[in-house]
Scaffold this motif. Structure first.
Motif, PDB file in Angstrom:
ATOM      1  N   GLU A 103       1.619   8.678  -5.738  1.00  0.00           N
ATOM      2  CA  GLU A 103       0.351   9.397  -5.801  1.00  0.00           C
ATOM      3  C   GLU A 103       0.338  10.630  -4.911  1.00  0.00           C
ATOM      4  O   GLU A 103      -0.486  11.534  -5.107  1.00  0.00           O
ATOM      5  CB  GLU A 103      -0.795   8.462  -5.393  1.00  0.00           C
ATOM      6  CG  GLU A 103      -0.979   7.247  -6.280  1.00  0.00           C
ATOM      7  CD  GLU A 103      -1.462   7.608  -7.678  1.00  0.00           C
ATOM      8  OE1 GLU A 103      -1.957   8.751  -7.880  1.00  0.00           O
ATOM      9  OE2 GLU A 103      -1.344   6.761  -8.581  1.00  0.00           O
ATOM     10  N   LEU A 104       1.244  10.685  -3.933  1.00  0.00           N
ATOM     11  CA  LEU A 104       1.234  11.802  -2.993  1.00  0.00           C
ATOM     12  C   LEU A 104       1.718  13.101  -3.615  1.00  0.00           C
ATOM     13  O   LEU A 104       1.623  14.162  -2.987  1.00  0.00           O
ATOM     14  CB  LEU A 104       2.079  11.455  -1.762  1.00  0.00           C
ATOM     15  CG  LEU A 104       1.545  10.290  -0.917  1.00  0.00           C
ATOM     16  CD1 LEU A 104       2.449  10.030   0.266  1.00  0.00           C
ATOM     17  CD2 LEU A 104       0.114  10.562  -0.449  1.00  0.00           C
TER      18      LEU A 104
ATOM     19  N   TRP B 299      -5.317   9.779  -1.331  1.00  0.00           N
ATOM     20  CA  TRP B 299      -4.377   8.811  -0.788  1.00  0.00           C
ATOM     21  C   TRP B 299      -3.971   9.146   0.649  1.00  0.00           C
ATOM     22  O   TRP B 299      -3.743   8.245   1.459  1.00  0.00           O
ATOM     23  CB  TRP B 299      -3.150   8.711  -1.687  1.00  0.00           C
ATOM     24  CG  TRP B 299      -3.390   7.724  -2.789  1.00  0.00           C
ATOM     25  CD1 TRP B 299      -3.858   7.979  -4.038  1.00  0.00           C
ATOM     26  CD2 TRP B 299      -3.222   6.302  -2.705  1.00  0.00           C
ATOM     27  NE1 TRP B 299      -3.981   6.810  -4.764  1.00  0.00           N
ATOM     28  CE2 TRP B 299      -3.597   5.759  -3.962  1.00  0.00           C
ATOM     29  CE3 TRP B 299      -2.794   5.437  -1.707  1.00  0.00           C
ATOM     30  CZ2 TRP B 299      -3.548   4.399  -4.229  1.00  0.00           C
ATOM     31  CZ3 TRP B 299      -2.747   4.071  -1.965  1.00  0.00           C
ATOM     32  CH2 TRP B 299      -3.121   3.565  -3.221  1.00  0.00           C
TER      33      TRP B 299
ATOM     34  N   LEU C 264       0.834  -1.200   0.000  1.00  0.00           N
ATOM     35  CA  LEU C 264       0.000   0.000   0.000  1.00  0.00           C
ATOM     36  C   LEU C 264       0.869   1.251   0.000  1.00  0.00           C
ATOM     37  O   LEU C 264       0.595   2.218  -0.728  1.00  0.00           O
ATOM     38  CB  LEU C 264      -0.919  -0.012   1.222  1.00  0.00           C
ATOM     39  CG  LEU C 264      -1.845   1.194   1.370  1.00  0.00           C
ATOM     40  CD1 LEU C 264      -2.884   1.234   0.256  1.00  0.00           C
ATOM     41  CD2 LEU C 264      -2.532   1.182   2.735  1.00  0.00           C
ATOM     42  N   LEU C 265       1.925   1.236   0.804  1.00  0.00           N
ATOM     43  CA  LEU C 265       2.835   2.380   0.819  1.00  0.00           C
ATOM     44  C   LEU C 265       3.535   2.551  -0.526  1.00  0.00           C
ATOM     45  O   LEU C 265       3.753   3.675  -0.984  1.00  0.00           O
ATOM     46  CB  LEU C 265       3.867   2.211   1.934  1.00  0.00           C
ATOM     47  CG  LEU C 265       3.354   2.376   3.364  1.00  0.00           C
ATOM     48  CD1 LEU C 265       4.463   2.072   4.360  1.00  0.00           C
ATOM     49  CD2 LEU C 265       2.801   3.775   3.589  1.00  0.00           C
TER      50      LEU C 265
ATOM     51  N   GLN D  93      -3.656  13.243  -4.459  1.00  0.00           N
ATOM     52  CA  GLN D  93      -2.911  13.296  -3.204  1.00  0.00           C
ATOM     53  C   GLN D  93      -3.835  13.218  -1.984  1.00  0.00           C
ATOM     54  O   GLN D  93      -3.593  12.435  -1.058  1.00  0.00           O
ATOM     55  CB  GLN D  93      -2.088  14.584  -3.142  1.00  0.00           C
ATOM     56  CG  GLN D  93      -1.296  14.751  -1.848  1.00  0.00           C
ATOM     57  CD  GLN D  93      -0.703  16.143  -1.723  1.00  0.00           C
ATOM     58  OE1 GLN D  93      -1.446  17.119  -1.721  1.00  0.00           O
ATOM     59  NE2 GLN D  93       0.619  16.228  -1.659  1.00  0.00           N
TER      60      GLN D  93
ATOM     61  N   ARG E 247      -6.655   7.734   2.685  1.00  0.00           N
ATOM     62  CA  ARG E 247      -6.537   6.268   2.741  1.00  0.00           C
ATOM     63  C   ARG E 247      -5.463   5.857   3.742  1.00  0.00           C
ATOM     64  O   ARG E 247      -5.666   4.942   4.556  1.00  0.00           O
ATOM     65  CB  ARG E 247      -6.203   5.745   1.339  1.00  0.00           C
ATOM     66  CG  ARG E 247      -5.916   4.240   1.273  1.00  0.00           C
ATOM     67  CD  ARG E 247      -7.163   3.424   1.458  1.00  0.00           C
ATOM     68  NE  ARG E 247      -6.882   2.008   1.442  1.00  0.00           N
ATOM     69  CZ  ARG E 247      -6.815   1.263   0.339  1.00  0.00           C
ATOM     70  NH1 ARG E 247      -6.990   1.827  -0.863  1.00  0.00           N
ATOM     71  NH2 ARG E 247      -6.586  -0.037   0.410  1.00  0.00           N
ATOM     72  N   LEU E 248      -4.322   6.518   3.707  1.00  0.00           N
ATOM     73  CA  LEU E 248      -3.246   6.184   4.648  1.00  0.00           C
ATOM     74  C   LEU E 248      -3.645   6.521   6.076  1.00  0.00           C
ATOM     75  O   LEU E 248      -3.308   5.785   7.010  1.00  0.00           O
ATOM     76  CB  LEU E 248      -1.965   6.916   4.262  1.00  0.00           C
ATOM     77  CG  LEU E 248      -1.329   6.492   2.934  1.00  0.00           C
ATOM     78  CD1 LEU E 248      -0.127   7.379   2.629  1.00  0.00           C
ATOM     79  CD2 LEU E 248      -0.915   5.019   2.970  1.00  0.00           C
TER      80      LEU E 248
ATOM     81  N   ARG F 216       2.298   1.850  -3.451  1.00  0.00           N
ATOM     82  CA  ARG F 216       1.343   2.439  -4.393  1.00  0.00           C
ATOM     83  C   ARG F 216       1.046   3.891  -4.047  1.00  0.00           C
ATOM     84  O   ARG F 216       0.772   4.704  -4.927  1.00  0.00           O
ATOM     85  CB  ARG F 216       0.039   1.628  -4.397  1.00  0.00           C
ATOM     86  CG  ARG F 216       0.195   0.198  -4.863  1.00  0.00           C
ATOM     87  CD  ARG F 216      -1.140  -0.453  -5.165  1.00  0.00           C
ATOM     88  NE  ARG F 216      -2.045  -0.468  -4.026  1.00  0.00           N
ATOM     89  CZ  ARG F 216      -2.034  -1.380  -3.063  1.00  0.00           C
ATOM     90  NH1 ARG F 216      -1.119  -2.363  -3.093  1.00  0.00           N
ATOM     91  NH2 ARG F 216      -2.898  -1.338  -2.087  1.00  0.00           N
ATOM     92  N   ALA F 217       1.104   4.207  -2.768  1.00  0.00           N
ATOM     93  CA  ALA F 217       0.762   5.560  -2.346  1.00  0.00           C
ATOM     94  C   ALA F 217       1.857   6.565  -2.655  1.00  0.00           C
ATOM     95  O   ALA F 217       1.560   7.735  -2.963  1.00  0.00           O
ATOM     96  CB  ALA F 217       0.472   5.564  -0.845  1.00  0.00           C
ATOM     97  N   GLU F 218       3.117   6.141  -2.586  1.00  0.00           N
ATOM     98  CA  GLU F 218       4.243   7.080  -2.677  1.00  0.00           C
ATOM     99  C   GLU F 218       4.188   7.980  -3.907  1.00  0.00           C
ATOM    100  O   GLU F 218       4.254   9.224  -3.781  1.00  0.00           O
ATOM    101  CB  GLU F 218       5.567   6.325  -2.613  1.00  0.00           C
ATOM    102  CG  GLU F 218       6.768   7.250  -2.517  1.00  0.00           C
ATOM    103  CD  GLU F 218       8.048   6.458  -2.284  1.00  0.00           C
ATOM    104  OE1 GLU F 218       8.999   7.043  -1.745  1.00  0.00           O
ATOM    105  OE2 GLU F 218       8.101   5.266  -2.668  1.00  0.00           O
TER     106      GLU F 218
END
Length: 339
Positions: free
Chosen positions: A296-297, A305, A289-290, A302, A308-309, A292-294
Motif C-alpha cells: 500500500e505504500l 498507511w 500489519l507490516l 500511501q 497507521r504505521l 499488509r502495509a508494504e
C-alpha cells in the motif's frame, strides 16, 4: 419482593437510608427547606441503597443535587457524568523560569506535599523542571504526585525523577490514616482491577502488552482467547472503569492506557504465566500489519498507511525488542527490513 434477592435488596436499601439519616439527621430538614448538595462515595454503597436514597432526596421540597463519586456509571435517570482527568502536565520546554510555573496545578500540588516533608522546599525555576519530569512520569495523577512527594524523605528531587521511570515500586508509603488503596499506586490501580469480572481482568492484563495504544482489531487479534470472548464489551467496561481511554475519534478508533496503568497491567501479565503467548500473538499481529502495509505504500492510500504505521510505532518497536529478547531473530530481521 417475591424473591430472596428482592428482600435482601430492600433491607440493604433501608440500611443505607438509616446510615445516611444517622450521619446527617440535623442537616436533612435544612436541605429539604433550602436545597443543597449531598455528596456520597459511590464505592461504599450498593446500587439498591443509592436508588433508595435518590428517591428519599427527591421527595424534598427544594432542589437537591446528589453527587456520587464512582468509577463506573450507575445508570439511573438524571445521571450526568463528569470525567475526572489527570492534571495537565507541562512539557519539557514550557518551564523555563518562575513565570512559567503559574497555571500548572500539578506542580503546586507536589510543592505543597513536598513542603510537608521538607519545609525548605520551594517551587522555583531550578526545581520546576524536575517536578515537571516527575509529573510526566506519573501521568499527572494527583495521588501519584502525593506519593512521589513523600519519597523525598529518601531521594533528592532529581534522583526521584529518574527512579520514576519504573513508578510502581517507588510510589508507596502513603499516609497511614488513609485506606490501603490510597497508600500505594499499585494498590490504587489494583483496587479498580479487582472490581472487574474475571474475563475482563484477563483482557486488562493482556492489553498491557500494547504500547502507545491499541485498535479494536488489534485487541481482538491478540487478546481474544478464552476466557476472553467479547473483546468489544470488555473494552467498553475498561473505558467505563477509567482503565482505558478512547483517544482518537477518527477511524480506526484507538484506545490507550496511562503509562502507570499500562505498567500495572504488564506486571500482572508477566506474573500470569501467559506473557510469552500474548507477546507472540502481539508480534505476529504487527508482522502481519507490516505485510499488509508494504504494497500500500506505493499506492493511492500511501498517506493513510503511513499514518497507521506511525500510530503503531511504539508497538512495532516493542515487537522488535521482543523478537531479540525471545530469540525470534528471523521474524525480527524480516520486520526490521520492512520497516
Amino acid at each position: 419482593l417475591s424473591t430472596a434477592g428482592g428482600v435482601i435488596g430492600l433491607v440493604l436499601g433501608i440500611v443505607a437510608i438509616r446510615a445516611l439519616l444517622t450521619i446527617n439527621t440535623a442537616g436533612l430538614p435544612r436541605i429539604g427547606e433550602e436545597g443543597g448538595l449531598v455528596g456520597l462515595d459511590w464505592r461504599g454503597l450498593l446500587f439498591t441503597g443509592v436508588v433508595a436514597i435518590g428517591v428519599f432526596v427527591s421527595a424534598a421540597s427544594a432542589v437537591v443535587w446528589l453527587a456520587l463519586k464512582y468509577t463506573v456509571g450507575i445508570r439511573i435517570s438524571g445521571e450526568q457524568e463528569y470525567p475526572l482527568t489527570p492534571l495537565p502536565v507541562p512539557d519539557d520546554t514550557s518551564v523555563r523560569d518562575a513565570d512559567d510555573l503559574a497555571g500548572f496545578d500539578v506542580l503546586a500540588l507536589f510543592a505543597d506535599r513536598a513542603a510537608a516533608i521538607d519545609p525548605n522546599f520551594q517551587l522555583s525555576a531550578d526545581t520546576a523542571p524536575s517536578v515537571a519530569e516527575v509529573a510526566a512520569r506519573v501521568d499527572g495523577l494527583p495521588l501519584a504526585m502525593e506519593l512521589a512527594a513523600a519519597r523525598l524523605r529518601l531521594f533528592p528531587l532529581q534522583e526521584l525523577a529518574g527512579r520514576l521511570e519504573h513508578a510502581l515500586p517507588v510510589l508507596t508509603g502513603g499516609p497511614a490514616d488513609r485506606p490501603g488503596r490510597q497508600r500505594t499506586l499499585r494498590d490504587a490501580i489494583g483496587w479498580s482491577d479487582a472490581l472487574l469480572d474475571p474475563a475482563t481482568r484477563v483482557l486488562f492484563r493482556r492489553l498491557g502488552v500494547f504500547r502507545g495504544g491499541v485498535t479494536l482489531d488489534a485487541a481482538e487479534a491478540v487478546a481474544a482467547v478464552p476466557p476472553v470472548d467479547d473483546v468489544e464489551a470488555g473494552i467498553s467496561t475498561l473505558v467505563e472503569a477509567s482503565l482505558l481511554r478512547r483517544t482518537d475519534h477518527n477511524a480506526p478508533t484507538r484506545f490507550t492506557m496511562l503509562e502507570t496503568i499500562r505498567a500495572y497491567a504488564a506486571e500482572r501479565l508477566s506474573g500470569s504465566g501467559e506473557y510469552a503467548d500474548v507477546a507472540r500473538r502481539h508480534a505476529e499481529h504487527f508482522a502481519g500489519l507490516l505485510d499488509r502495509a508494504e504494497p500500500e505504500l506505493s499506492r493511492a492510500r500511501q498517506v493513510r498507511w503511513l499514518r497507521r504505521l506511525d500510530a503503531d510505532n511504539a508497538n512495532l518497536v516493542a515487537t522488535l525488542r521482543w523478537t531479540m529478547e525471545s530469540g525470534e531473530t528471523d521474524l525480527g530481521l524480516t520486520m526490521a527490513g520492512r520497516m
